[in-house]
Design a protein around this motif. Structure first.
Motif, PDB file in Angstrom:
ATOM      1  N   LEU A   8    -110.168  12.439 -30.150  1.00  0.00           N
ATOM      2  CA  LEU A   8    -109.895  10.589 -30.720  1.00  0.00           C
ATOM      3  C   LEU A   8    -109.758  10.472 -29.165  1.00  0.00           C
ATOM      4  O   LEU A   8    -110.138   8.699 -29.420  1.00  0.00           O
ATOM      5  CB  LEU A   8    -108.643  10.738 -31.799  1.00  0.00           C
ATOM      6  N   MET A   9    -108.372  10.664 -28.777  1.00  0.00           N
ATOM      7  CA  MET A   9    -108.522   9.651 -27.754  1.00  0.00           C
ATOM      8  C   MET A   9    -109.642   9.216 -27.041  1.00  0.00           C
ATOM      9  O   MET A   9    -109.462   7.718 -26.274  1.00  0.00           O
ATOM     10  CB  MET A   9    -107.436   9.988 -26.610  1.00  0.00           C
ATOM     11  N   THR A  10    -110.492  10.170 -26.632  1.00  0.00           N
ATOM     12  CA  THR A  10    -111.757   9.772 -25.588  1.00  0.00           C
ATOM     13  C   THR A  10    -112.977   9.419 -26.539  1.00  0.00           C
ATOM     14  O   THR A  10    -113.038   8.447 -25.522  1.00  0.00           O
ATOM     15  CB  THR A  10    -112.257  11.565 -25.139  1.00  0.00           C
ATOM     16  N   PHE A  11    -113.158   9.374 -27.474  1.00  0.00           N
ATOM     17  CA  PHE A  11    -113.822   8.330 -27.778  1.00  0.00           C
ATOM     18  C   PHE A  11    -113.712   7.002 -28.233  1.00  0.00           C
ATOM     19  O   PHE A  11    -114.447   6.008 -27.884  1.00  0.00           O
ATOM     20  CB  PHE A  11    -114.106   8.848 -29.399  1.00  0.00           C
ATOM     21  N   SER A  12    -112.358   6.788 -28.574  1.00  0.00           N
ATOM     22  CA  SER A  12    -111.553   5.308 -28.561  1.00  0.00           C
ATOM     23  C   SER A  12    -111.695   4.552 -27.099  1.00  0.00           C
ATOM     24  O   SER A  12    -111.935   3.623 -27.517  1.00  0.00           O
ATOM     25  CB  SER A  12    -110.007   5.327 -28.648  1.00  0.00           C
ATOM     26  N   ALA A  13    -111.378   5.370 -26.152  1.00  0.00           N
ATOM     27  CA  ALA A  13    -111.423   4.793 -24.771  1.00  0.00           C
ATOM     28  C   ALA A  13    -112.686   4.458 -24.166  1.00  0.00           C
ATOM     29  O   ALA A  13    -113.362   3.743 -23.478  1.00  0.00           O
ATOM     30  CB  ALA A  13    -110.649   5.921 -24.125  1.00  0.00           C
ATOM     31  N   ALA A  14    -113.943   5.565 -25.253  1.00  0.00           N
ATOM     32  CA  ALA A  14    -115.136   5.192 -24.451  1.00  0.00           C
ATOM     33  C   ALA A  14    -115.795   4.211 -25.240  1.00  0.00           C
ATOM     34  O   ALA A  14    -116.235   3.124 -24.763  1.00  0.00           O
ATOM     35  CB  ALA A  14    -116.068   6.218 -24.976  1.00  0.00           C
ATOM     36  N   VAL A  15    -115.428   3.856 -26.105  1.00  0.00           N
ATOM     37  CA  VAL A  15    -115.631   2.449 -26.964  1.00  0.00           C
ATOM     38  C   VAL A  15    -114.920   1.606 -26.147  1.00  0.00           C
ATOM     39  O   VAL A  15    -115.955   0.711 -26.274  1.00  0.00           O
ATOM     40  CB  VAL A  15    -115.205   2.212 -28.624  1.00  0.00           C
TER      41      VAL A  15
END
Length: 92
Positions: A8-15
């Protein structure tokens, strides 16, 4: 559970990184306008060539004409610049 947080942290950082790189679209005047029917002046000005405009207006009781802003070199009015802020200087 730890892997889920990492994903989730990786996905939110990418977004967030994707949103940070978005630039606003620039306004552009196209040289040809579709006129007539329900279009107000100057019409639907979104065609680069006369052929594109003709293909779009075919069978719609419209006609193609030059974009007056493009034809006469009148761009969009410039936005006024904000007033400059002046820093006060302390007396010595």
């Amino acid at each position: 559970m730890r892997k889920m947080h990492l994903v989730l942290m990786t996905f939110s950082a990418a977004v967030l990184a994707g949103f940070a790189t978005i630039t606003p679209a620039a306004a552009r005047d196209y040289p040809w306008c579709a006129r007539g029917g329900d279009y107000d002046y100057p019409g639907e000005c979104s065609y680069n060539t006369h052929e594109q405009c003709q293909a779009s207006v075919s069978g719609r009781l419209l006609y193609c004409d030059r974009n007056p802003r493009f034809a006469y070199g009148q761009g969009l009015p410039a936005e006024p610049r904000p007033p400059r802020r002046v820093r006060s200087v302390a007396p010595y």
